[in-house]
Design an enzyme around this catalytic site. Structure first.
Site, PDB file in Angstrom:
ATOM      1  N   ASP A   1      -3.820  97.692  17.726  1.00  0.00           N
ATOM      2  CA  ASP A   1      -3.205  98.959  17.998  1.00  0.00           C
ATOM      3  C   ASP A   1      -1.767  98.915  18.729  1.00  0.00           C
ATOM      4  OD1 ASP A   1      -2.824 101.681  19.255  1.00  0.00           O
ATOM      5  OD2 ASP A   1      -4.915 101.842  19.252  1.00  0.00           O
TER       6      ASP A   1
ATOM      7  N   ASP B   1       0.311 104.005  17.634  1.00  0.00           N
ATOM      8  CA  ASP B   1       0.300 104.723  18.451  1.00  0.00           C
ATOM      9  C   ASP B   1       1.589 105.933  18.460  1.00  0.00           C
ATOM     10  OD1 ASP B   1      -1.198 105.549  20.699  1.00  0.00           O
ATOM     11  OD2 ASP B   1       0.599 105.565  21.712  1.00  0.00           O
TER      12      ASP B   1
ATOM     13  N   HIS C   1     -10.819 107.542  20.596  1.00  0.00           N
ATOM     14  CA  HIS C   1     -11.103 107.388  22.213  1.00  0.00           C
ATOM     15  C   HIS C   1     -10.360 108.396  22.844  1.00  0.00           C
ATOM     16  CE1 HIS C   1      -6.948 106.091  20.651  1.00  0.00           C
ATOM     17  NE2 HIS C   1      -6.652 106.258  21.895  1.00  0.00           N
ATOM     18  N   ASP C   2      -9.725 109.650  21.998  1.00  0.00           N
ATOM     19  CA  ASP C   2      -9.062 110.758  22.598  1.00  0.00           C
ATOM     20  C   ASP C   2      -9.936 111.915  22.622  1.00  0.00           C
ATOM     21  OD1 ASP C   2      -6.931 109.079  23.347  1.00  0.00           O
ATOM     22  OD2 ASP C   2      -5.760 109.680  21.308  1.00  0.00           O
TER      23      ASP C   2
ATOM     24  N   GLU D   1      -0.610 106.823  13.817  1.00  0.00           N
ATOM     25  CA  GLU D   1      -1.172 108.035  14.306  1.00  0.00           C
ATOM     26  C   GLU D   1       0.094 109.176  14.752  1.00  0.00           C
ATOM     27  OE1 GLU D   1      -2.910 109.749  18.660  1.00  0.00           O
ATOM     28  OE2 GLU D   1      -1.218 108.159  18.482  1.00  0.00           O
TER      29      GLU D   1
HETATM   30  C1  GLC Z   1      -2.032 108.205  21.626  1.00  0.00           C
HETATM   31  C2  GLC Z   1      -3.343 107.446  22.349  1.00  0.00           C
HETATM   32  C3  GLC Z   1      -3.637 108.043  23.667  1.00  0.00           C
HETATM   33  C4  GLC Z   1      -2.632 107.656  24.388  1.00  0.00           C
HETATM   34  C5  GLC Z   1      -1.103 108.518  24.083  1.00  0.00           C
HETATM   35  C6  GLC Z   1       0.110 107.552  24.815  1.00  0.00           C
HETATM   36  O1  GLC Z   1      -2.361 109.440  21.381  1.00  0.00           O
HETATM   37  O2  GLC Z   1      -4.308 107.593  21.171  1.00  0.00           O
HETATM   38  O3  GLC Z   1      -4.915 107.469  23.906  1.00  0.00           O
HETATM   39  O4  GLC Z   1      -2.878 108.272  25.723  1.00  0.00           O
HETATM   40  O5  GLC Z   1      -0.924 108.038  22.373  1.00  0.00           O
HETATM   41  O6  GLC Z   1       0.232 106.475  24.414  1.00  0.00           O
END
Ligand code: GLC
Length: 545
Positions: free
Chosen positions: A106, A209, A328-329, A268
């Site tokens: 990641d 990310d 995880h979100d 993402e």
């Molecule tokens: C992404 C991650 C999340 C994180 C955010 C900032 O959305 O999935 O867990 O808090 O980015 O890095």
């Protein structure tokens, strides 16, 4: 096409297989500090191979002060000591590959932790090599932030004043996560170097990310405002997301990956926008982008059908789709679906993600139906929960320790776990479920096996069937003259669905289901399903004689 390997028969691990996300803090602790570690993951590779996954994606493992639990990196080229060492990482890669499991890292390249040495230097008043590594701007008329950009994690203006520099830096997330200045060629090179560093150390792929935030408007214009109750949504994010320069970034990333065989990168997207899939993924861009629609779909056939139709239409044949039920979100699906301790619906959801045309991403514990944990306000650790409780309870509840067995701390750690365990672990755990042929775990293993054994389920075309049916979602996967028919009865009462959309004659040869199921007769024009049944029929098109 981006996802078709040279030889058609060749397996592509990221396209044909299943990717399993591990939140390293919560997976398996081997040194008793209450936090999962790389050695813990290594110790569970046999388990992962038994489940049948092709790859693991690790949430960030680089050093971090953990304000956002690894999503605030303080050194891109190392492993955080709480997870182990670079040597452990290399051993993980070696052993994972021995198990035929690939490893995806990641990369959090939009921002660093404010403890990163770059930021520490950058914040100093005297110009230095790092002064321009972040988005620094003078205040407007002295004391006002440079523009109206908002931080998602505070829902307030995202500019933070640093008296030493008498300037503001921008943070899209927490103020401990400073956004990098990708317009600085030195930063750009550093970022590209991060890819090479981990590729050279054997990483098979990356999850990026919030990658579409890397660039921000060069002249820091304010976003246009609009009416909304939530501050972050009170503006159109046109100057702080999706800048034109991203077109070059995704190509540069892909060309680095192309120097290595069979690598993969999935992005993402932050605030998904129509048309972005085409913009960022394809032959010479990212391999794929996440689609999160499943994570907020109500449990009904029409809603899932609509999402699938949309994914198919958007992906065309330039991008390979992804399906995600958990990460995880997001509140865990077992809790979203409101099931008590029943699991039939989770089997249906599993089959849905595993049998669609796209890469399924599983999230640790999904295979045993882990439920969300409930934390009290003073137990919250996630900045989102801390800032917005009780409106948003944060993300700690979907990050609870993996439930391995019924022993102390669910077998996760001999120490004091960093995050609360779910009280159901004495009954709901890997050890109990792995030995029960009717468990959700066994269903996941068998469904993954189905996908492994059938080209239809990997690369076959997808056609939605019986589209007016409000309770049964059914679709056909076709590869050459082989077909796989998948049908899911969302209701608890038995029902039927129609095969009228299939015109060619076909011969059935095999079924798979969570409940007893009979192969239909070759003449059947409708098929009956039990309540909450998922049925898969394999068949062949052609001469029935
Ligand atoms: C992404 C991650 C999340 C994180 C955010 C900032 O959305 O999935 O867990 O808090 O980015 O890095």
């Amino acid at each position: 096409m981006a996802y078709i390997p040279e030889k058609e028969t060749e397996l592509l691990w990221w396209r044909d297989g299943v990717i399993y996300q591990i939140y390293p803090r919560s997976f398996m602790d081997t040194n008793g500090d209450g936090i999962g570690d790389l050695k813990g993951i290594i110790s569970r590779l046999d388990y992962l191979a038994q489940l049948g996954v092709s790859a693991i994606w690790l949430s960030p493992i680089s050093p971090s002060p953990d304000f956002d639990f690894g999503y605030d990196v303080s050194d891109y080229k190392d492993v955080d000591p709480k997870y182990g060492t670079l040597e452990d990482y290399k051993e993980l890669i070696r052993k994972a590959h021995e198990h035929n499991i690939r490893v995806i890292l990641d990369l959090v390249l939009n921002h660093t932790s404010t403890s990163h040495p770059w930021f520490v230097e950058s914040a100093k008043p005297d110009p230095n090599e790092y002064s321009d590594y972040y988005l620094w701007q003078p205040g407007k008329k002295g004391k006002r932030p440079p523009n109206n950009w908002i931080s998602l994690f505070t829902q307030k203006n995202g500019w933070e004043y640093v008296p030493e520099r008498d300037q503001y830096y921008f943070h899209m997330f927490a103020k401990q996560q400073a956004d990098l200045n990708w317009r600085n060629p030195k930063v750009y090179r550093e970022m590209m170097d991060v890819f090479r560093f981990w590729l050279d150390l054997g990483a098979d792929g990356f999850r990026l990310d919030v990658f579409n935030l890397y660039f921000k408007d060069a002249s820091f214009r304010s976003n246009p405002e609009r009416f909304n109750l939530i501050p972050f949504n009170r503006q159109e994010h046109i100057y702080d997301t999706d800048q034109a320069e991203m077109a070059g970034v995704v190509r540069d990333i892909r060309s680095i990956l192309n120097e290595y065989p069979q690598r993969y990168v999935v992005g993402e997207q932050f605030l998904s926008k129509e048309g972005n899939l085409n913009r960022y993924s394809g032959d010479d861009k990212l391999h794929a982008m996440f689609d999160f629609d499943f994570t907020h779909s109500p449990w009904n056939a029409s809603s899932y059908r609509k999402i699938i139709a949309g994914v198919e239409a958007k992906a065309g044949n330039f991008s390979w789709p992804t399906y995600v039920l958990n990460n995880h979100d997001t509140t865990r699906s077992a809790t979203r679906f409101g099931l008590g301790e029943f699991d039939e619906r989770l089997k249906q959801a599993a089959a849905l993600t595993l049998f669609l045309r796209g890469t399924p991403f599983l999230y640790y514990g999904e295979e045993i139906g882990m439920r969300e944990t409930e934390l009290k306000r003073n137990e919250l650790m996630d900045p989102v929960g801390k800032n917005f409780y009780p409106f948003h309870k944060g993300r700690d509840g979907c990050r609870s320790p993996m439930q391995w067995n019924s022993q102390t701390n669910a077998g996760f750690s001999s120490g004091n776990p960093w995050n609360k365990l779910h009280p159901n672990f004495p009954e709901r755990n890997v050890n109990a479920m792995i030995h029960d042929p009717n468990s959700l775990w066994s269903f996941y293993r068998d469904a993954i096996q189905q996908r492994k054994n059938h080209k239809t389920l990997q690369t076959g075309d997808l056609t939605l069937l019986d589209q007016k049916n409000e309770t049964v979602l059914s679709f056909l996967r076709r590869y050459k003259n082989q077909i796989a028919l998948v049908a899911i009865n969302f209701s608890q009462i038995p029902t039927t669905f129609s095969l009228a959309d299939i015109t060619s004659p076909f011969k059935w040869n095999g079924t798979f289901s969570n409940k007893p199921l009979q192969e239909p007769s070759p003449e059947a024009k409708t098929i009956r399903l039990e309540g909450e049944q998922i049925a898969l029929f394999h068949g062949k098109i052609g001469n029935l004689a």
